[in-house]
Design an enzyme around this catalytic site. Structure first.
Site, mmCIF file in Angstrom:
data_model
loop_
_atom_site.group_PDB
_atom_site.id
_atom_site.type_symbol
_atom_site.label_atom_id
_atom_site.label_comp_id
_atom_site.label_asym_id
_atom_site.label_seq_id
_atom_site.Cartn_x
_atom_site.Cartn_y
_atom_site.Cartn_z
ATOM 1 N N THR A 113 0.833 -1.207 0.000
ATOM 2 C CA THR A 113 0.000 0.000 0.000
ATOM 3 C C THR A 113 0.865 1.253 0.000
ATOM 4 O O THR A 113 0.374 2.324 -0.367
ATOM 5 C CB THR A 113 -0.906 0.034 1.244
ATOM 6 O OG1 THR A 113 -0.068 -0.135 2.389
ATOM 7 C CG2 THR A 113 -1.945 -1.066 1.206
ATOM 8 N N ALA A 165 15.161 -11.846 4.644
ATOM 9 C CA ALA A 165 14.047 -12.486 5.334
ATOM 10 C C ALA A 165 12.784 -11.635 5.300
ATOM 11 O O ALA A 165 11.806 -11.944 5.979
ATOM 12 C CB ALA A 165 14.435 -12.773 6.789
ATOM 13 N N SER A 168 13.346 -6.175 6.468
ATOM 14 C CA SER A 168 13.928 -4.850 6.224
ATOM 15 C C SER A 168 15.362 -4.703 6.684
ATOM 16 O O SER A 168 15.734 -3.700 7.290
ATOM 17 C CB SER A 168 13.095 -3.746 6.888
ATOM 18 O OG SER A 168 11.942 -3.518 6.165
ATOM 19 N N SER A 169 16.169 -5.696 6.371
ATOM 20 C CA SER A 169 17.590 -5.545 6.685
ATOM 21 C C SER A 169 18.173 -4.361 5.909
ATOM 22 O O SER A 169 19.062 -3.671 6.422
ATOM 23 C CB SER A 169 18.358 -6.825 6.377
ATOM 24 O OG SER A 169 18.216 -7.181 5.015
ATOM 25 N N SER A 170 17.668 -4.095 4.719
ATOM 26 C CA SER A 170 18.247 -2.977 3.947
ATOM 27 C C SER A 170 17.886 -1.637 4.574
ATOM 28 O O SER A 170 18.733 -0.754 4.681
ATOM 29 C CB SER A 170 17.839 -3.050 2.476
ATOM 30 O OG SER A 170 16.446 -3.104 2.342
ATOM 31 N N ASP A 222 9.453 0.839 5.050
ATOM 32 C CA ASP A 222 10.504 0.235 5.868
ATOM 33 C C ASP A 222 11.383 1.296 6.536
ATOM 34 O O ASP A 222 11.736 1.184 7.709
ATOM 35 C CB ASP A 222 11.377 -0.681 5.008
ATOM 36 C CG ASP A 222 10.547 -1.707 4.260
ATOM 37 O OD1 ASP A 222 9.410 -1.961 4.670
ATOM 38 O OD2 ASP A 222 11.052 -2.252 3.259
ATOM 39 N N TYR A 241 8.452 -7.253 -7.951
ATOM 40 C CA TYR A 241 8.000 -6.117 -7.137
ATOM 41 C C TYR A 241 7.748 -4.909 -8.038
ATOM 42 O O TYR A 241 6.707 -4.243 -7.936
ATOM 43 C CB TYR A 241 9.053 -5.798 -6.074
ATOM 44 C CG TYR A 241 8.671 -4.687 -5.128
ATOM 45 C CD1 TYR A 241 8.083 -4.961 -3.904
ATOM 46 C CD2 TYR A 241 8.891 -3.351 -5.464
ATOM 47 C CE1 TYR A 241 7.724 -3.946 -3.031
ATOM 48 C CE2 TYR A 241 8.540 -2.323 -4.607
ATOM 49 C CZ TYR A 241 7.968 -2.627 -3.391
ATOM 50 O OH TYR A 241 7.618 -1.609 -2.534
HETATM 51 C C1 GLA Z 1 8.865 -4.100 0.790
HETATM 52 C C2 GLA Z 1 9.113 -2.652 0.419
HETATM 53 C C3 GLA Z 1 8.095 -1.733 1.094
HETATM 54 C C4 GLA Z 1 6.681 -2.216 0.877
HETATM 55 C C5 GLA Z 1 6.559 -3.715 1.162
HETATM 56 C C6 GLA Z 1 5.211 -4.249 0.815
HETATM 57 O O1 GLA Z 1 9.120 -4.300 2.140
HETATM 58 O O2 GLA Z 1 10.413 -2.258 0.809
HETATM 59 O O3 GLA Z 1 8.272 -0.417 0.623
HETATM 60 O O4 GLA Z 1 6.240 -1.916 -0.409
HETATM 61 O O5 GLA Z 1 7.540 -4.468 0.460
HETATM 62 O O6 GLA Z 1 4.247 -3.738 1.646
#
Ligand code: GLA
Length: 415
Positions: A50, A138, A141-143, A201, A253
């Site tokens: 979203t 995983a 959000s390691s990045s 993230d 993505y």
């Molecule tokens: C990843 C992306 C986020 C978000 C999610 C899906 O984590 O980094 O920006 O789009 O996918 O909600």
């Protein structure tokens, strides 16, 4: 059923994480760093795919953090080392650090310096040693944790005064400043690392609050901190890292994002958020879209985004009302929508979700971008081990890789 051992991904406590990064810095560069900064990974409770549709998301910061020991330099050289990367020390000159020029994990680090410089901040070279307990690949959000840890470090060592500090109770003092830093981290990821992700993230890592979920409105960047204390309700959030590695640099993505932008264009709106907000107009808009050649796919993509935004609202209402179990069915519906309409789940995620529910979870869903990564399940606190054991057994029975587990407790943001 045979007894299946479970593997847990522990979160280091802050002093231990800081010490690890400091030791790696000493061992690599032969001096002490100016300091150690850290930033959390995240799980998203609901509101998936979203963020780039100007929608709503509800992440919480994990207790798992990435630690960056940093020392400022007087030239424009960046020297980087990471305990998670066996390739040794990398060196990049900031003068050469332009989009496309830096590959791999270094792009996230150097990208933050590049984005700060692009925004007019006086940022020079630095030495950095990274260590992290946020599992890589995983979907946790390691990045973003890497970007945010470097961003607050550079903010501090260069005296930029952008991000502000964090109170003892885990609340950021300057949210507006952090919102700007989060935007720069997004630029680093989009332009230097080439991953077309939204901003959830980075917002979670920089703007979350301990003990709270972060209700993020991606239309205007506004946030509300929603109390999120599962233990008080006898509940826990189990994270299942499926070990099916995902990557946002590859095409799926980007395709989903492009489809949403295409649908918005055809519907004559700036973003799908407008379709979500115009509840009574949604049916007619979708009917018009359905007549296009690839209309069926677009309708399903739009239906996911609009229904997911509605589920975020319902989820927050349930939390505000203290009715935590009511979020369970919303999680289930979110997963079904991501699996069937948005088509970003995968076998491992579906097995994880089904196995947690069969073992008594109140709700479960994939979290993050999908195509691998992690699932989350709302479980009774007393059932955490039993549910994890059941998931591990389900994976073993299907010949899937051994999953790893964690319990998510809402932690503080980058500092
Ligand atoms: C990843 C992306 C986020 C978000 C999610 C899906 O984590 O980094 O920006 O789009 O996918 O909600």
């Amino acid at each position: 059923m045979t007894d299946t051992a479970t593997v847990w991904t522990a979160a280091w406590d802050r002093p231990a994480g800081e010490e690890r990064a400091r030791e790696l810095f000493d061992a690599t560069f032969g001096t002490a760093p100016d300091g150690v900064w850290s930033a959390p990974g995240r799980v998203n409770l609901i509101g998936e795919h979203t963020d780039y549709n100007a929608g709503l998301a509800l992440p919480v910061a994990l207790p798992h953090r990435t630690y960056a020991a940093v020392a400022r330099r007087d030239d424009d050289l960046v020297r980087l080392v990471s305990a998670q990367e066996p390739s040794g020390v990398r060196e990049v000159r900031l003068a050469h650090a332009v989009p496309g020029a830096v590959r791999g994990w270094a792009a996230y680090v150097v990208g933050v310096a590049w984005a700060l410089r692009e925004a007019g901040h006086d940022v020079g070279g630095f030495d950095v040693a990274i260590d992290s307990c946020v599992p890589f690949g995983a979907g946790l959000s390691s990045s973003a944790a890497l970007e945010a840890s470097v961003a607050v470090a550079l903010d501090a060592v260069h005296g930029l005064g952008l991000a502000g500090g964090v109170d003892a109770d885990g609340a950021a003092r300057d949210d507006a400043g952090r919102a700007r830093v989060a935007e720069l981290c997004v630029r680093a990821e989009n332009e230097m690392a080439g991953a077309p992700t939204g901003g959830m993230d980075q917002a979670a890592s920089l703007r979350a609050r301990a003990g709270h979920a972060l209700l993020l409105d991606c239309r205007d960047g506004g946030v509300r901190h929603v109390p999120f204390d599962l233990a008080a309700h006898g509940l826990a959030l189990l994270v299942v890292d499926t070990r099916a590695e995902h990557s946002h640099v590859d095409g799926e993505y980007a395709q989903r994002r492009a489809a949403c932008e295409d649908a918005a264009r055809r519907l004559g709106v700036a973003s799908l958020r407008e379709v979500a907000d115009a509840a009574e107009g949604t049916g007619a808009a979708l009917a018009a879209l359905a007549t296009a050649a690839d209309g069926d796919v677009l309708v399903r993509r739009v239906r996911h985004v609009t229904s997911e935004i509605a589920r975020v609202r319902a989820f927050v209402e349930a939390l505000d009302a203290g009715d935590v179990p009511a979020v369970g069915p919303l999680m289930d519906a979110s997963h079904a929508s991501l699996r069937d309409d948005y088509e970003v789940s995968c076998r491992e995620l579906d097995v994880a979700v089904d196995a947690t529910l069969a073992a008594g979870a109140l709700g479960a869903r994939m979290t993050g971008g999908g195509f691998g990564g992690s699932a989350i399940a709302l479980v009774r606190a007393a059932d955490v081990d039993a549910v994890a054991t059941a998931v591990a057994a389900a994976f073993a029975a299907r010949g899937l890789a051994t999953p790893a587990f964690a319990v998510a407790v809402a932690g503080p943001p980058a500092a």
